[in-house]
Design a protein around this motif. Structure first.
Motif, PDB file in Angstrom:
ATOM      1  N   TRP A 207     -13.165  14.645 -13.905  1.00 54.43           N
ATOM      2  CA  TRP A 207     -11.877  15.254 -14.222  1.00 54.43           C
ATOM      3  C   TRP A 207     -11.000  14.323 -15.054  1.00 54.43           C
ATOM      4  CZ3 TRP A 207      -9.142  19.766 -12.269  1.00 54.43           C
ATOM      5  CH2 TRP A 207     -10.001  20.713 -11.675  1.00 54.43           C
ATOM      6  N   ASP A 208     -10.179  14.941 -15.897  1.00 56.05           N
ATOM      7  CA  ASP A 208      -9.082  14.290 -16.623  1.00 56.05           C
ATOM      8  C   ASP A 208      -9.538  13.304 -17.698  1.00 56.05           C
ATOM      9  OD1 ASP A 208      -7.328  15.683 -14.923  1.00 56.05           O
ATOM     10  OD2 ASP A 208      -7.268  14.034 -13.488  1.00 56.05           O
ATOM     11  N   VAL A 209     -10.829  13.285 -18.034  1.00 56.30           N
ATOM     12  CA  VAL A 209     -11.317  12.322 -19.022  1.00 56.30           C
ATOM     13  C   VAL A 209     -12.141  12.982 -20.128  1.00 56.30           C
ATOM     14  CG1 VAL A 209     -11.204  10.242 -17.602  1.00 56.30           C
ATOM     15  CG2 VAL A 209     -13.204  11.735 -17.417  1.00 56.30           C
ATOM     16  N   ASN A 210     -12.224  14.331 -20.139  1.00 57.87           N
ATOM     17  CA  ASN A 210     -12.822  15.068 -21.253  1.00 57.87           C
ATOM     18  C   ASN A 210     -14.272  14.660 -21.508  1.00 57.87           C
ATOM     19  OD1 ASN A 210     -10.216  16.413 -21.987  1.00 57.87           O
ATOM     20  ND2 ASN A 210      -9.638  14.289 -22.378  1.00 57.87           N
ATOM     21  N   ARG A 211     -15.102  14.972 -20.514  1.00 52.17           N
ATOM     22  CA  ARG A 211     -16.526  14.642 -20.625  1.00 52.17           C
ATOM     23  C   ARG A 211     -17.410  15.878 -20.561  1.00 52.17           C
ATOM     24  NH1 ARG A 211     -16.658   9.091 -16.933  1.00 52.17           N
ATOM     25  NH2 ARG A 211     -15.389   7.844 -18.380  1.00 52.17           N
ATOM     26  N   ARG A 212     -16.859  17.031 -20.819  1.00 53.23           N
ATOM     27  CA  ARG A 212     -17.678  18.235 -20.961  1.00 53.23           C
ATOM     28  C   ARG A 212     -18.528  18.087 -22.228  1.00 53.23           C
ATOM     29  NH1 ARG A 212     -12.446  18.642 -21.100  1.00 53.23           N
ATOM     30  NH2 ARG A 212     -11.213  19.511 -19.386  1.00 53.23           N
ATOM     31  N   TYR A 213     -19.627  18.842 -22.327  1.00 53.56           N
ATOM     32  CA  TYR A 213     -20.461  18.650 -23.509  1.00 53.56           C
ATOM     33  C   TYR A 213     -19.723  18.986 -24.804  1.00 53.56           C
ATOM     34  CZ  TYR A 213     -22.189  23.134 -25.460  1.00 53.56           C
ATOM     35  OH  TYR A 213     -22.304  24.320 -26.125  1.00 53.56           O
ATOM     36  N   PRO A 214     -18.838  20.024 -24.862  1.00 51.36           N
ATOM     37  CA  PRO A 214     -18.106  20.244 -26.118  1.00 51.36           C
ATOM     38  C   PRO A 214     -17.190  19.082 -26.496  1.00 51.36           C
ATOM     39  CG  PRO A 214     -18.102  22.229 -24.769  1.00 51.36           C
ATOM     40  CD  PRO A 214     -18.608  21.120 -23.898  1.00 51.36           C
ATOM     41  N   ASP A 215     -16.646  18.365 -25.498  1.00 55.26           N
ATOM     42  CA  ASP A 215     -15.823  17.188 -25.799  1.00 55.26           C
ATOM     43  C   ASP A 215     -16.666  16.099 -26.457  1.00 55.26           C
ATOM     44  OD1 ASP A 215     -13.548  18.315 -24.484  1.00 55.26           O
ATOM     45  OD2 ASP A 215     -14.363  17.675 -22.563  1.00 55.26           O
TER      46      ASP A 215
END
Length: 392
Positions: A207-215
């Motif tokens: 959470w809160d660190v933008n580590r989804r694959y689109p990111d």
């Protein structure tokens, strides 16, 4: 809490995006999320939504939604600003009031969305913005995105114009009302829409660190000198073939229902990456793979009608997840075979890079959460790295 330039007022449920061949001065989606359901709205409340852009620009506009509301939504004040280090504090000199047709008090009809007037605001690549909305007299429902992998901030009363975050003593796991941020800027080459279910949405990422694959994909594009926006239009539980049953609205309208709005309707969309199907298989193991393959074909035809390229992803393995069955696995293999055979314009083979070499029917344990379905941070990096940037 339970838990422009051109001025545009959207008169339908979606907004047709900028053509894929638009110039670099065209609006481009830099951030997006898919609205999924109504939630008990809270009166006399300011939500300071934290949104992380992919690509920067010199002018921004914000889309606010009452798509699933049953009564008009009055937003008494809305602002946008640059966040100070991801907090509720605002970088000095960046606070801007959002207006539609020059009006700062916004009324959004039930079932509609509005797009703000253009806001001169220089934002960098990967900037984090704060979109604050104050609603004094909330109707019964508020349109949200329920899984954000990002905590936003909540305050009682009108604090949309506050320069500091001191009043924001609570947080929310939802994004409220805001569904897109578009930018104008030099050398921006259009947008990629990642369209899918909970795996695209980023379930299992930190959470809160933008580590989804689109990111991760957005950062790869910037590092390669390809200044393209990336909008994440994933929804947990989303299916291709069916809309949700009553009580399951958090799953969002099915892909066939929402594709034109959430994918083709994003500004400057050039390419869509489609990762859908596992929830159809999980929830109805007897699903005929031919139905999913036909649906991919329909989405491809719709994309082509708008001049947009459709890349299909193979469905990840999920043996070990509670709903897995051999019958569903056979259907998954058939769907993936069709994708590899050219069902879409191109493919990204997430199955090939994520499966366990010792048991290809399950995800490599190094890249998956304990539920055996959702990747971990390392898995999302592996997925993003599997995408050929030349295909975008």
């Amino acid at each position: 809490m339970k838990k422009m330039l051109v001025v545009l007022l959207v008169l339908g449920c979606g907004l047709v995006g900028t053509p894929a061949n638009a110039s670099t001065s065209a609006w481009t989606a830099s951030w997006g999320t898919a609205p999924t359901q109504q939630w008990d709205a809270q009166p006399q409340t300011t939500v300071r939504n934290v949104v992380h852009l992919s690509v920067g620009g010199n002018v921004v506009r914000v889309r606010l939604s009452n798509l699933f509301g049953k009564a008009p939504l009055v937003v008494d004040r809305a602002t946008v600003a640059v966040s100070a280090n991801g907090t509720a504090d605002i970088v000095a000199g960046t606070l801007r009031t959002l207006r539609v047709h020059g009006k700062a008090r916004l009324t959004i009809p039930a079932g509609k969305e509005v797009v703000s007037d253009p806001v001169p605001l220089r934002v960098g690549d990967e900037a984090t913005l704060l979109v604050s909305t104050y609603v004094a007299d909330a109707p019964g429902e508020g349109t949200i995105h329920p899984f954000a992998a990002q905590r936003s901030f909540v305050a009682t009363g009108d604090h949309a114009g506050d320069a500091t975050g001191g009043a924001f003593g609570a947080t929310t796991d939802f994004w409220w009302y805001v569904t897109a941020v578009d930018v104008l800027g030099p050398r921006v080459r259009g947008a990629v829409v990642a369209f899918g279910d909970s795996i695209t949405d980023g379930v299992g990422s930190s959470w809160d660190v933008n580590r989804r694959y689109p990111d991760v994909l957005a950062r790869r594009l910037l590092a390669a000198g390809k200044r393209m926006g990336v909008a994440n239009e994933g929804i947990g539980g989303n299916k291709v073939l069916k809309d949700p049953l009553p009580g399951q609205e958090w799953q969002g309208p099915g892909a066939l229902t929402r594709f034109d709005r959430d994918a083709l309707g994003r500004a400057g969309v050039h390419t869509v990456i489609l990762l859908e199907g596992v929830n159809d298989l999980i929830n109805a193991p007897a699903t005929d793979p031919a139905a999913l393959i036909a649906a991919y074909g329909e989405l491809k035809s719709r994309a082509h009608a708008k001049g947009v390229k459709l890349i299909c992803a193979t469905v990840l393995p999920y043996k070990g997840f509670g709903a897995w069955t051999p019958q569903a696995e056979t259907a998954r293999q058939a769907v993936n075979a069709a994708v590899r055979a050219g069902a879409c314009d191109d493919l990204v083979d997430f199955d090939a890079v994520m499966r366990d070499p010792a048991d290809p029917e399950q995800v490599n344990p190094a890249y998956v959460q304990g539920d055996k379905l959702h990747p971990n941070d390392a898995g999302y990096v592996l997925m993003a790295n599997a995408i050929d940037l030349a295909d975008l």
